[in-house]
Design an enzyme around this catalytic site. Structure first.
Site, PDB file in Angstrom:
ATOM      1  N   ARG A   1      45.658  50.513  42.157  1.00 20.51           N
ATOM      2  CA  ARG A   1      45.773  49.144  42.694  1.00 20.51           C
ATOM      3  C   ARG A   1      47.242  48.788  42.682  1.00 20.51           C
ATOM      4  O   ARG A   1      47.930  48.997  41.676  1.00 20.51           O
ATOM      5  CB  ARG A   1      44.994  48.161  41.826  1.00 20.51           C
ATOM      6  CG  ARG A   1      45.347  46.716  42.171  1.00 20.51           C
ATOM      7  CD  ARG A   1      44.388  45.721  41.612  1.00 20.51           C
ATOM      8  NE  ARG A   1      43.121  45.762  42.315  1.00 20.51           N
ATOM      9  CZ  ARG A   1      42.190  44.808  42.227  1.00 20.51           C
ATOM     10  NH1 ARG A   1      42.395  43.756  41.452  1.00 20.51           N
ATOM     11  NH2 ARG A   1      41.061  44.906  42.893  1.00 20.51           N
TER      12      ARG A   1
ATOM     13  N   HIS B   1      40.519  47.353  50.494  1.00 21.18           N
ATOM     14  CA  HIS B   1      39.842  47.488  49.200  1.00 21.18           C
ATOM     15  C   HIS B   1      38.490  48.156  49.507  1.00 21.18           C
ATOM     16  O   HIS B   1      37.438  47.519  49.447  1.00 21.18           O
ATOM     17  CB  HIS B   1      39.666  46.096  48.591  1.00 21.18           C
ATOM     18  CG  HIS B   1      39.247  46.064  47.155  1.00 21.18           C
ATOM     19  ND1 HIS B   1      38.875  47.204  46.447  1.00 21.18           N
ATOM     20  CD2 HIS B   1      39.147  45.027  46.278  1.00 21.18           C
ATOM     21  CE1 HIS B   1      38.559  46.845  45.210  1.00 21.18           C
ATOM     22  NE2 HIS B   1      38.718  45.537  45.083  1.00 21.18           N
TER      23      HIS B   1
ATOM     24  N   LYS C   1      60.764  49.389  33.153  1.00 21.57           N
ATOM     25  CA  LYS C   1      62.146  49.895  33.023  1.00 21.57           C
ATOM     26  C   LYS C   1      62.680  50.347  34.375  1.00 21.57           C
ATOM     27  O   LYS C   1      63.727  50.977  34.464  1.00 21.57           O
ATOM     28  CB  LYS C   1      62.174  51.080  32.050  1.00 21.57           C
ATOM     29  CG  LYS C   1      61.699  50.751  30.651  1.00 21.57           C
ATOM     30  CD  LYS C   1      61.730  52.000  29.772  1.00 21.57           C
ATOM     31  CE  LYS C   1      61.123  51.715  28.396  1.00 21.57           C
ATOM     32  NZ  LYS C   1      60.874  52.968  27.653  1.00 21.57           N
TER      33      LYS C   1
ATOM     34  N   ARG D   1      37.242  43.144  37.090  1.00 23.63           N
ATOM     35  CA  ARG D   1      36.067  43.888  37.561  1.00 23.63           C
ATOM     36  C   ARG D   1      36.377  45.302  38.025  1.00 23.63           C
ATOM     37  O   ARG D   1      35.732  46.266  37.624  1.00 23.63           O
ATOM     38  CB  ARG D   1      35.424  43.153  38.733  1.00 23.63           C
ATOM     39  CG  ARG D   1      34.454  42.088  38.347  1.00 23.63           C
ATOM     40  CD  ARG D   1      34.364  41.075  39.467  1.00 23.63           C
ATOM     41  NE  ARG D   1      35.601  40.303  39.467  1.00 23.63           N
ATOM     42  CZ  ARG D   1      35.757  39.207  38.755  1.00 23.63           C
ATOM     43  NH1 ARG D   1      34.750  38.716  38.098  1.00 23.63           N
ATOM     44  NH2 ARG D   1      36.910  38.574  38.726  1.00 23.63           N
ATOM     45  N   THR D   2      37.360  45.412  38.924  1.00 23.81           N
ATOM     46  CA  THR D   2      37.578  46.704  39.567  1.00 23.81           C
ATOM     47  C   THR D   2      38.019  47.759  38.547  1.00 23.81           C
ATOM     48  O   THR D   2      37.538  48.890  38.558  1.00 23.81           O
ATOM     49  CB  THR D   2      38.620  46.561  40.702  1.00 23.81           C
ATOM     50  OG1 THR D   2      38.184  45.513  41.569  1.00 23.81           O
ATOM     51  CG2 THR D   2      38.745  47.841  41.495  1.00 23.81           C
TER      52      THR D   2
HETATM   53  C1  NCD Z   1      39.466  40.966  44.890  1.00 25.25           C
HETATM   54  C2  NCD Z   1      40.754  41.719  44.926  1.00 25.25           C
HETATM   55  O1  NCD Z   1      41.418  41.905  43.907  1.00 25.25           O
HETATM   56  O2  NCD Z   1      41.092  42.137  46.005  1.00 25.25           O
HETATM   57  N1  NCD Z   1      38.752  41.053  43.717  1.00 25.25           N
HETATM   58  C3  NCD Z   1      38.053  42.175  43.424  1.00 25.25           C
HETATM   59  O3  NCD Z   1      38.536  43.288  43.502  1.00 25.25           O
HETATM   60  N2  NCD Z   1      36.776  42.037  43.044  1.00 25.25           N
HETATM   61  C4  NCD Z   1      39.523  39.651  45.505  1.00 25.25           C
HETATM   62  C5  NCD Z   1      40.451  38.619  44.950  1.00 25.25           C
HETATM   63  O4  NCD Z   1      41.374  38.897  44.183  1.00 25.25           O
HETATM   64  O5  NCD Z   1      40.252  37.459  45.312  1.00 25.25           O
END
Ligand code: NCD
Length: 300
Positions: free
Chosen positions: A104, A132, A82, A54-55
């Site tokens: 991320r 987040h 590497k 999703r993100t």
């Molecule tokens: C979350 C995350 O990656 O922090 N998902 C997200 O970004 N929608 C929550 C999760 O991984 O459970």
């Protein structure tokens, strides 16, 4: 504001500006041509060191709808395998003229480090168990659009709070916006450092909640055993149909995804009319458009 690293950095006025801007952006998603020229000629890099559906897609869609050039980088298949460091990767992106880097990373604090190495804006898309912030913003947006307000809302955040950056960012942002958060879960999965109300009894919290936010049990971050069994967890802290019916009529059920259906949330609940799970994904694009716009393009 140059970066978005932590929900705790947002004051009420700034957070509300993001939500209001997102509401305007949502209008674009309903058009046949879903595009604004705002970020034409700007480059947004998506730097993903952890898996994401999703993100990553959401940030990509948001940047593209604002006409930015988007470069997607995932650690798998790159020189990271590497042994290249985050700093050297950052300097490479810098040399390519990134105006914004969406990162991320499994290490808490990585976006903060990155912000000291690159000239562009850094957007935290999830760092370890830390924060987040865009997820908290899209969650707040979803609550506000479903329930009409945030101030005074009673929000239960349920499950694996300990490993959840979603929970941490939500606790910070919802406090800023005047909602009342109760963390619910087994004692082993509730951290002691979060300044908010705690309950170990889901059934006691439900009748009075406006929002229930279910969290994924994050097995990949567990190197210990935090509960006796999955069945036991689901029985005490899973949201199933009978439990959902204890909620007030107007209450909504949220989940950031990805879900463990049958564990923290029953399919019947995830697919019910109260569930905002699909809406949260759609709102995520509008919120990320708003953030990119305000960080990169919204200045006079
Ligand atoms: C979350 C995350 O990656 O922090 N998902 C997200 O970004 N929608 C929550 C999760 O991984 O459970």
């Amino acid at each position: 504001m140059k970066h978005l690293l932590s929900a705790a950095d947002l004051d009420a006025a700034t957070a509300t500006l993001v939500l209001d801007t997102a509401a305007e952006m949502a209008g674009i998603a309903g058009r046949e041509v879903k595009k604004l020229p705002t970020l034409r000629g700007r480059t947004v890099v998506n730097l993903f060191y952890e898996d994401s559906t999703r993100t990553r897609i959401s940030f990509e869609a948001a940047a593209k709808r604002l006409s930015a050039d988007v470069i997607n980088f995932s650690a798998k298949g790159s020189s990271v395998s590497k042994g290249e460091s985050l700093k050297d990767t950052a300097l490479t992106l810098q040399a390519m003229g990134a105006d914004a880097v969406v990162i991320r990373h499994p290490a808490s604090g990585a976006p903060h480090r990155l912000a000291t190495w690159v000239e562009g804006s850094v957007l935290n898309a999830g760092d370890g168990t830390h924060e987040h912030p865009t997820q908290a913003l899209l969650d707040a947006y979803t609550m506000r659009s479903r329930l009409g307000r945030l101030a005074g809302l009673k929000v239960a955040v349920v499950g694996d709070v300990l490993h959840s950056r979603v929970a941490r960012s939500n606790v910070a942002l919802l406090a800023t916006l005047g909602a009342k958060v109760t963390l619910v879960g087994p004692p082993t999965l509730i951290p002691v450092d979060l300044q908010t109300q705690v309950s170990y009894d889901l059934d006691a919290v439900l009748p009075d909640a406006d929002v229930v936010m279910m969290l994924r049990v994050q097995r990949e971050r567990m190197n210990d055993s935090y509960f006796p069994s999955e069945r036991e967890y689901a029985r005490r802290y899973g949201l199933d149909g009978p439990r959902m019916r204890k909620l007030p009529e107007h209450a909504i059920v949220m989940h950031p995804g990805p879900m463990n259906r049958g564990m923290e949330i029953a399919p019947e609940v995830a697919d019910s009319a109260r569930s905002t799970i699909v809406e949260q994904v759609a709102n995520g694009v509008s919120v990320r458009m708003a953030v990119l716009y305000l960080l990169l393009g919204g200045k006079p």
